[in-house]
Structure formats: C-alpha cells, structure tokens
Enzyme design. Structure first.
Site, PDB file in Angstrom:
ATOM      1  N   ASP A 146      -1.626   7.594  -2.239  1.00  0.00           N
ATOM      2  CA  ASP A 146      -1.695   5.905  -2.226  1.00  0.00           C
ATOM      3  C   ASP A 146      -2.897   5.180  -2.868  1.00  0.00           C
ATOM      4  O   ASP A 146      -3.947   5.629  -2.928  1.00  0.00           O
ATOM      5  CB  ASP A 146      -1.928   5.645  -0.635  1.00  0.00           C
ATOM      6  CG  ASP A 146      -1.947   4.151  -0.320  1.00  0.00           C
ATOM      7  OD1 ASP A 146      -0.812   3.516  -0.571  1.00  0.00           O
ATOM      8  OD2 ASP A 146      -2.808   3.551  -0.166  1.00  0.00           O
ATOM      9  N   GLU A 205       0.641   6.354  -6.461  1.00  0.00           N
ATOM     10  CA  GLU A 205       0.989   4.931  -6.471  1.00  0.00           C
ATOM     11  C   GLU A 205      -0.217   4.290  -7.328  1.00  0.00           C
ATOM     12  O   GLU A 205      -1.392   4.362  -7.129  1.00  0.00           O
ATOM     13  CB  GLU A 205       0.824   4.151  -5.100  1.00  0.00           C
ATOM     14  CG  GLU A 205       1.010   3.103  -4.902  1.00  0.00           C
ATOM     15  CD  GLU A 205       0.657   2.439  -3.693  1.00  0.00           C
ATOM     16  OE1 GLU A 205       1.320   1.341  -3.176  1.00  0.00           O
ATOM     17  OE2 GLU A 205      -0.315   2.850  -2.806  1.00  0.00           O
ATOM     18  N   HIS A 281       8.132   0.028   0.725  1.00  0.00           N
ATOM     19  CA  HIS A 281       7.370  -0.750   1.799  1.00  0.00           C
ATOM     20  C   HIS A 281       6.635  -1.893   1.418  1.00  0.00           C
ATOM     21  O   HIS A 281       6.223  -2.621   2.267  1.00  0.00           O
ATOM     22  CB  HIS A 281       6.481   0.409   2.830  1.00  0.00           C
ATOM     23  CG  HIS A 281       5.405   0.757   2.014  1.00  0.00           C
ATOM     24  ND1 HIS A 281       5.394   1.549   0.925  1.00  0.00           N
ATOM     25  CD2 HIS A 281       4.103   0.458   2.190  1.00  0.00           C
ATOM     26  CE1 HIS A 281       4.341   1.786   0.117  1.00  0.00           C
ATOM     27  NE2 HIS A 281       3.520   1.204   1.057  1.00  0.00           N
ATOM     28  N   ASP A 282       6.345  -1.897   0.167  1.00  0.00           N
ATOM     29  CA  ASP A 282       5.587  -3.055  -0.330  1.00  0.00           C
ATOM     30  C   ASP A 282       6.211  -4.225  -0.969  1.00  0.00           C
ATOM     31  O   ASP A 282       5.274  -5.208  -1.541  1.00  0.00           O
ATOM     32  CB  ASP A 282       4.308  -2.727  -1.303  1.00  0.00           C
ATOM     33  CG  ASP A 282       3.222  -1.949  -0.528  1.00  0.00           C
ATOM     34  OD1 ASP A 282       2.853  -2.291   0.700  1.00  0.00           O
ATOM     35  OD2 ASP A 282       2.322  -1.033  -0.971  1.00  0.00           O
TER      36      ASP A 282
END
Length: 526
Positions: A146, A205, A281-282
C-alpha cells in the site's frame, strides 16, 4: 481497521482469527491458488501500540518511530502545522495533527487516525521486515504494498507550492514524499533482506509517479525492487492534471489508446512488467466510468472491458464485483447519509462550506461526488437476491447500503444464466480460459495498436511465438460504427465477441459493423 493497522500480526476480530486465515490458506492451496496479503507500512493506526507509546511523551523510546515536529506559532501564539502540506483524503485539512499533551504535531498524510511511520529510523525498518517475514512464514506468497512509494520523506519538510490557488491554506506536498529520496534504498533493503529469501511476489501501489525511467528502475527484471506496480494512468484518466483526485474532466478513446499502448510497449521494450486493471477499491466502478451502465448496455460495457483486460500483457487484477459488472449506486443516494468514505465526507463538507449558497457550483461538485466517490466500489458484494444481497443475514445492517440493483445483478444469477449471450461472469470465465490457453500471446506477446486514431474504436494486434497473431477490436461508444480493417491485418475468423456466446458471424473483409459497446476477438492470418 483496514488501512490503519493496530496490530500487524493479528486478524481483526471483526473479520475472524489467525486460525481462520490458516484454514483459508489451506483450502486455497488445495485448489492450486495462493494468497497475497496487503502490506500497509507507510502508516499505522493511532491505536497501534507503537504509536500509543510514541505519543506518551517526548522522551519515549519510540518517539522517533513517527514523524514529530514542533508547532509554528501564529500572532496569537496558537499552534500551527509545521508546513502547508494538505491531507491526501481531504485537501482542505492539514497533513499534520496536533497532539496537545506533548505540544507537537505528527505527520498524518491520509487522516489523523493514520500517523506516518518514520522510515529514517532503522528500528522501524527492522520491525517492518519482521512483519513481512511473519506472514510469509505463515504461507502468504507475497504482498500488495500500500502506497509504498510514500515511505521516504524529504527531511527538510518544506512548504508545498500553492497549486490549489492563493486562497487555500494547505496544498498537496507530493513533490516532497512521492518516490522520496531514500525510497529505492528502503525497497532494496526489503528485497535483499526478506523477499528474495522467500521468492515472494510483490505489486506496489505507487500513486503520483509518472516518470518512465523511475518506474522501470522499480520493476526492471532482475534489478528492480518489486515485480510490478499499479500504474494509475487509466484510473486517473478523468482527473484534472495537477489537481486532486476529486476533480472531473472529459476523456476520449484516444486517451485510452495512448495510455494502454504506451505501457504495453514500455514494459516489453525496457524489460519491466505490467499490472493490468481498471477497477479497485479507490475508484468508482469501471462499467459506470468507462462505458454505459444502463440496464440496456451494462452487460456489454462490462464484457467489453473484460475483453480488453484479458488480452493485455502483464498480471491481471480483477476487483470484487467487477466480474459481475457491478455498477455505481444511484445518484439519488444522500451524500450526508449514504456515503461513508472519509474522502467523500471531507469533499462534500468542503463543497458545502465553499458553495452552500451557490446552487450551480454545488451541483457541479455533486456531479464529481456521484462520478468519482470511492464508496461505489465499497458496497457489499452482491451474492444473491436475498436480504443484504446474501452478504449478511436478514436483520443485520452492513457498514453501508447494498446497491439497489442487487436482485438483478448478483453472482447466483450470473452463474446460472442461460440466456442467448453470456453473463458478465461467464464472459470473464471464457476470457480467462482463453488467456491461459494462449498465454504466449495475451500474457507475454507483442503489442501493436492498429487502425486510424478514432473517437469510438480502440483496436490492437497481439502476437505470440506459438499461437500467432490476433486482432482485438473494441467499440468504446454507444453507437453503431463501421470499422475498416488496416491493410496489413487479415482476419481469418472471429473467435469471440461480447454479443453472443457463439463465434460471431461477422465480416472479415474490408470493414466490420460494430454495435454499441461491442468487442471482437479475431484470429489473423500470420
């Protein structure tokens, strides 16, 4: 929970136990599958034991595990943030949070509940390495990392340029922490001390990075720190350049063609590796964002995107519900009641504060919220037509509303669909099987975009050493289009399309008629 971790070595009791995860891994292994974990180590929860100790006093042995700075003082001697960096999930707010007890600010780029770790401290890095080993020892095959490119900050912590305009107090400071000065050093350390010993797979990410050479340095075969990263050009396609994510601009098929063609070529030519995705999810749901999610065209739009993704080289990532063509929830949902994500809440609060007495401008902000909110991808998974779409039992209230369309769009219905065409799920199944059968083409082959620059159609050729040459034609428009074949492309036959479960009966000479949101896969003469 989730992106503010309070215990790196335990499953949150809301979701289960470590024993449950062990059972999951055992069952996955029986099916020839592996489990990747999510590694969130740019920041922790403000409830993590590390931060609680760090926050306890300035003399704490773990004070330097986080980024603490003295306050500036205004003319009334009131504390002010150390610099003007804005919060990533709410640019109207500071990226710094004041701690009254110790009279210092801590850096919290995302939210006050997510304090950033101080990676300059070797003890922090050693603790992170220990966390990575823990889950690999328990059988995980690797990690999604992340916002891993934010772990190194410019230690000067200078003010950001006033990119949001002179009337704003805080501004994005990404220049000073996106792919920061020691990022590669930290990632190489993880690779050499931990990852290489396990043969672990990694995907980073890494938002905000555009430089090709910098990306290749990260993912180059052999020398790169990670196997691949998520490149956000497609999911940023409707962002206003240089502004925050919650903005909106028009985009065209030419833009999509340029982005896909660029990264398909770059990774092949420079010995890197792609991640293939257009939903996560973003971001809002892809069928709503890039095609037409109306009842008439939702299935065609979702399968068009599936055809594109299953025929591009790299590692494919399919987000939960994407395989069903789940779409954005209705515009009628109440921003104050039904939206739950902190970014959406902060955005709407800022919009009301700035434009509450300007209905026209507020309507524009509402449109951005409806189109771009992350909440769209976070509604409960739609398993069936029962209560709560089968996600939770009757009488239980999930964390947010189930999308209103769950009786028609759900897994149970699509798995048993016996209509003339294929359901979105069935189309994905066929596309993935075809991708595996011809992996020399679709996973590893060469890429060439073909045909003229078009406002409607994106077409390309994939070629493999064993399976030969294939043509993919994608009509990214809601109208009928007559697409002419390039002179150097001869189609032997159409092998698949998203309007029929059979092989499409369509022209292979001169031109082919495409219906709205239609995609075709053809075998070419070599």
């Amino acid at each position: 929970m989730g992106y503010d971790i309070s215990n790196y070595k335990a499953i949150d009791p809301i979701y289960g136990t470590n024993d449950d995860l062990d059972h999951l891994q055992s069952e996955l292994n029986k099916r020839g599958m592996r489990l990747m974990m999510d590694l969130v180590v740019n920041h922790t929860s403000d409830q993590h034991a590390w931060f609680l100790e760090s926050r306890s006093s300035r003399s704490s042995l773990q004070r330097s595990w986080y980024i603490w700075k003295d306050a500036k003082r205004d003319e009334d001697d009131q504390p002010q943030p150390p610099n003007n960096w804005s919060q990533i999930l709410g640019e109207a707010n500071s990226a710094w949070t004041y701690d009254e007890k110790t009279d210092q600010y801590y850096l919290s780029l995302f939210t006050p509940e997510q304090p950033d770790l101080n990676w300059e401290n070797p003890d922090v890095r050693a603790a992170v390495h220990d966390v990575i080993k823990f889950w690999l020892d328990k059988g995980a095959c690797g990690y999604r990392m992340d916002v891993i490119n934010l772990i190194s900050k410019d230690q000067r912590f200078p003010d950001a340029e006033p990119s949001l305009g002179p009337g704003r107090k805080y501004h994005p400071g990404g220049k000073y922490f996106v792919n920061g000065p020691r990022m590669h050093e930290y990632l190489q350390e993880i690779k050499q001390k931990v990852l290489e010993r396990y043969g672990a797979i990694t995907v980073g990410e890494m938002p905000g990075v555009q430089d090709v050479d910098e990306i290749i340095r990260t993912v180059k075969s052999g020398t790169g720190e990670l196997n691949m990263i998520f490149i956000f050009d497609i999911v940023d396609i409707d962002n206003v350049p240089g502004k925050v994510r919650m903005t909106l601009q028009d985009w065209s098929v030419k833009d999509l063609r340029r982005i896909v063609s660029k990264w398909q070529r770059v990774m092949t030519e420079k010995d890197g590796w792609n991640s293939v995705f257009c939903e996560n999810h973003d971001n809002p749901r892809s069928v709503s964002r890039y095609t037409d999610d109306s009842d008439q065209y939702r299935t065609y739009g979702a399968t068009l995107l599936a055809l594109m993704q299953t025929t591009l080289n790299g590692t494919l990532y399919v987000y939960q519900g994407e395989e069903l063509g789940m779409r954005n929830f209705p515009k009628s949902w109440d921003p104050l009641k039904d939206y739950k994500d902190v970014e959406a809440i902060n955005f709407w609060k800022k919009s009301l504060d700035l434009y509450g007495d300007n209905p026209e401008e507020l309507a524009k902000q509402r449109k951005i919220l409806e189109r771009k909110a992350r909440d769209h991808a976070r509604t409960p998974m739609q398993w069936n037509a029962g209560p709560n779409a089968g996600f939770a039992g009757e009488g239980i209230t999930p964390w947010m509303r189930v999308n209103d369309d769950y009786r028609e769009v759900n897994a149970e219905k699509q798995l048993s669909d016996a209509s003339e065409g294929l359901s979105v799920w069935q189309f994905w199944q066929r596309g993935l099987a075809n991708r595996k059968m011809h992996k020399d083409v679709f996973t590893y082959g060469t890429f060439e975009d073909v045909g003229p620059q078009s406002e409607e159609v994106f077409a390309y050729v994939r070629t493999g050493k064993r399976s030969g040459k294939w043509l993919i034609v994608l009509n990214f428009s809601g109208k009928d289009v007559d697409w002419r074949f390039p002179d150097d492309v001869e189609v032997k036959g159409w092998m698949a399309g998203n309007y029929t479960k059979e092989k499409p009966d369509k022209s292979t000479e001169e031109s082919v008629a495409l219906r709205p949101w239609e995609g075709l896969l053809g075998k070419c003469l070599d």
